[in-house]
Design a protein around this motif. Structure first.
Motif, PDB file in Angstrom:
ATOM      1  N   PHE A  12      22.897 -22.120  -8.467  1.00  0.00           N
ATOM      2  CA  PHE A  12      23.179 -21.365  -9.687  1.00  0.00           C
ATOM      3  C   PHE A  12      22.426 -21.972 -10.864  1.00  0.00           C
ATOM      4  O   PHE A  12      21.704 -21.277 -11.582  1.00  0.00           O
ATOM      5  N   VAL A  13      22.584 -23.262 -11.056  1.00  0.00           N
ATOM      6  CA  VAL A  13      21.963 -23.943 -12.198  1.00  0.00           C
ATOM      7  C   VAL A  13      20.444 -23.909 -12.087  1.00  0.00           C
ATOM      8  O   VAL A  13      19.750 -23.608 -13.064  1.00  0.00           O
ATOM      9  N   LEU A  14      19.911 -24.181 -10.906  1.00  0.00           N
ATOM     10  CA  LEU A  14      18.457 -24.187 -10.737  1.00  0.00           C
ATOM     11  C   LEU A  14      17.851 -22.798 -10.910  1.00  0.00           C
ATOM     12  O   LEU A  14      16.768 -22.663 -11.484  1.00  0.00           O
ATOM     13  N   LEU A  15      18.543 -21.772 -10.434  1.00  0.00           N
ATOM     14  CA  LEU A  15      18.032 -20.413 -10.621  1.00  0.00           C
ATOM     15  C   LEU A  15      18.046 -20.002 -12.088  1.00  0.00           C
ATOM     16  O   LEU A  15      17.107 -19.363 -12.564  1.00  0.00           O
ATOM     17  N   VAL A  16      19.097 -20.371 -12.810  1.00  0.00           N
ATOM     18  CA  VAL A  16      19.149 -20.059 -14.248  1.00  0.00           C
ATOM     19  C   VAL A  16      18.016 -20.778 -14.974  1.00  0.00           C
ATOM     20  O   VAL A  16      17.285 -20.166 -15.767  1.00  0.00           O
ATOM     21  N   VAL A  20      14.949 -18.815 -16.767  1.00  0.00           N
ATOM     22  CA  VAL A  20      14.841 -18.879 -18.230  1.00  0.00           C
ATOM     23  C   VAL A  20      13.601 -19.645 -18.678  1.00  0.00           C
ATOM     24  O   VAL A  20      12.894 -19.196 -19.588  1.00  0.00           O
ATOM     25  N   LEU A  21      13.316 -20.760 -18.047  1.00  0.00           N
ATOM     26  CA  LEU A  21      12.222 -21.609 -18.522  1.00  0.00           C
ATOM     27  C   LEU A  21      10.850 -21.210 -17.991  1.00  0.00           C
ATOM     28  O   LEU A  21       9.846 -21.450 -18.659  1.00  0.00           O
ATOM     29  N   ILE A  22      10.797 -20.606 -16.805  1.00  0.00           N
ATOM     30  CA  ILE A  22       9.495 -20.296 -16.212  1.00  0.00           C
ATOM     31  C   ILE A  22       9.226 -18.796 -16.192  1.00  0.00           C
ATOM     32  O   ILE A  22       8.255 -18.309 -16.772  1.00  0.00           O
ATOM     33  N   PHE A  23      10.079 -18.035 -15.520  1.00  0.00           N
ATOM     34  CA  PHE A  23       9.760 -16.643 -15.242  1.00  0.00           C
ATOM     35  C   PHE A  23       9.975 -15.703 -16.429  1.00  0.00           C
ATOM     36  O   PHE A  23       9.336 -14.655 -16.490  1.00  0.00           O
ATOM     37  N   ASN A  24      10.835 -16.047 -17.367  1.00  0.00           N
ATOM     38  CA  ASN A  24      10.994 -15.195 -18.556  1.00  0.00           C
ATOM     39  C   ASN A  24       9.790 -15.286 -19.486  1.00  0.00           C
ATOM     40  O   ASN A  24       9.552 -14.399 -20.286  1.00  0.00           O
ATOM     41  N   THR A  25       9.037 -16.362 -19.377  1.00  0.00           N
ATOM     42  CA  THR A  25       7.873 -16.542 -20.239  1.00  0.00           C
ATOM     43  C   THR A  25       6.571 -16.143 -19.556  1.00  0.00           C
ATOM     44  O   THR A  25       5.508 -16.214 -20.162  1.00  0.00           O
ATOM     45  N   LEU A  26       6.623 -15.704 -18.321  1.00  0.00           N
ATOM     46  CA  LEU A  26       5.421 -15.385 -17.551  1.00  0.00           C
ATOM     47  C   LEU A  26       4.675 -14.192 -18.126  1.00  0.00           C
ATOM     48  O   LEU A  26       3.495 -14.275 -18.422  1.00  0.00           O
ATOM     49  N   ASN A  27       5.334 -13.052 -18.263  1.00  0.00           N
ATOM     50  CA  ASN A  27       4.779 -11.845 -18.874  1.00  0.00           C
ATOM     51  C   ASN A  27       3.417 -11.460 -18.302  1.00  0.00           C
ATOM     52  O   ASN A  27       2.451 -11.245 -19.018  1.00  0.00           O
ATOM     53  N   ILE A  36      13.769 -13.624 -10.463  1.00  0.00           N
ATOM     54  CA  ILE A  36      14.009 -14.308  -9.199  1.00  0.00           C
ATOM     55  C   ILE A  36      15.465 -14.723  -8.995  1.00  0.00           C
ATOM     56  O   ILE A  36      15.835 -15.084  -7.893  1.00  0.00           O
ATOM     57  N   TYR A  37      16.273 -14.662 -10.015  1.00  0.00           N
ATOM     58  CA  TYR A  37      17.673 -15.044  -9.836  1.00  0.00           C
ATOM     59  C   TYR A  37      18.412 -14.081  -8.912  1.00  0.00           C
ATOM     60  O   TYR A  37      19.520 -14.374  -8.456  1.00  0.00           O
ATOM     61  N   VAL A  38      17.797 -12.945  -8.583  1.00  0.00           N
ATOM     62  CA  VAL A  38      18.400 -11.978  -7.662  1.00  0.00           C
ATOM     63  C   VAL A  38      18.618 -12.605  -6.283  1.00  0.00           C
ATOM     64  O   VAL A  38      19.510 -12.195  -5.546  1.00  0.00           O
ATOM     65  N   ILE A  39      17.844 -13.631  -5.964  1.00  0.00           N
ATOM     66  CA  ILE A  39      18.002 -14.291  -4.667  1.00  0.00           C
ATOM     67  C   ILE A  39      19.371 -14.961  -4.540  1.00  0.00           C
ATOM     68  O   ILE A  39      19.826 -15.235  -3.434  1.00  0.00           O
ATOM     69  N   PHE A  40      20.048 -15.178  -5.652  1.00  0.00           N
ATOM     70  CA  PHE A  40      21.413 -15.731  -5.608  1.00  0.00           C
ATOM     71  C   PHE A  40      22.336 -14.828  -4.794  1.00  0.00           C
ATOM     72  O   PHE A  40      23.176 -15.313  -4.037  1.00  0.00           O
ATOM     73  N   PHE A  41      22.174 -13.520  -4.914  1.00  0.00           N
ATOM     74  CA  PHE A  41      23.020 -12.573  -4.179  1.00  0.00           C
ATOM     75  C   PHE A  41      22.705 -12.585  -2.686  1.00  0.00           C
ATOM     76  O   PHE A  41      23.535 -12.235  -1.876  1.00  0.00           O
TER      77      PHE A  41
END
Length: 167
Positions: A12-16, A20-27, A36-41
């Protein structure tokens, strides 16, 4: 039991943090930000308490919403995917997943990728539909769903093969 709680909390923590730190800034290409947090499900244990799963899914979406400033879009999409997961599992694995001894180890790679693809597709459709909030932007929604969905699916499949325990 405590080991499973620790592993899921760490995921949970690593996916958040990764989201937030890598994939939200990729654009990538101006509009593709893999979610990628969808993999949690996909990774969440199959035979766990459904209420805790729904609550955890909400908090996952809520935390991503706070850091992404997206006004509950991630929360709505995460709750929808968490609620629909048993139906998607029944579609991909048949009624076999309801048995006590069901495990992903006993399924084919095609079934697992189909399951992950349906989770990603549902998440993307809900997320981008609520983001646009208008059916007049149908082509824009489709473009974002398929472009972001394909990148998300590829990354989630890669993460799944890298970080899942081998049998």
């Amino acid at each position: 039991m405590n080991n499973a709680i620790f592993i899921n909390s760490l995921r949970f923590v690593l996916l958040v943090l990764t989201q937030v730190l890598i994939f939200n800034t990729l654009n990538f290409l101006g509009f593709i930000n893999p979610l990628i947090y969808v993999i949690f499900f996909y990774w969440y244990p199959l035979k766990s308490n459904r209420a805790i799963f729904m609550l955890t899914s909400f908090f996952l979406g809520f935390i991503i919403d706070i850091f992404s400033d997206t006004l509950a879009l991630h929360s709505i999409a995460a709750l929808t995917v968490a609620y629909a997961r048993p139906v998607i599992m029944r579609f991909c694995f048949g009624v076999n997943y309801e048995f006590q001894n069901f495990s992903f180890k006993n399924t084919t790679k095609v079934q697992r990728v189909t399951f992950l693809a349906l989770l990603v597709l549902l998440h993307q459709v809900i997320f981008f539909s609520f983001e646009a909030l208008s059916f007049s932007h149908f082509l824009l929604i489709l473009k974002k769903v398929f472009a972001t969905g394909i990148v998300t699916l590829v990354l989630c499949t890669l993460f799944s093969s890298l970080f899942s325990p081998q049998s």
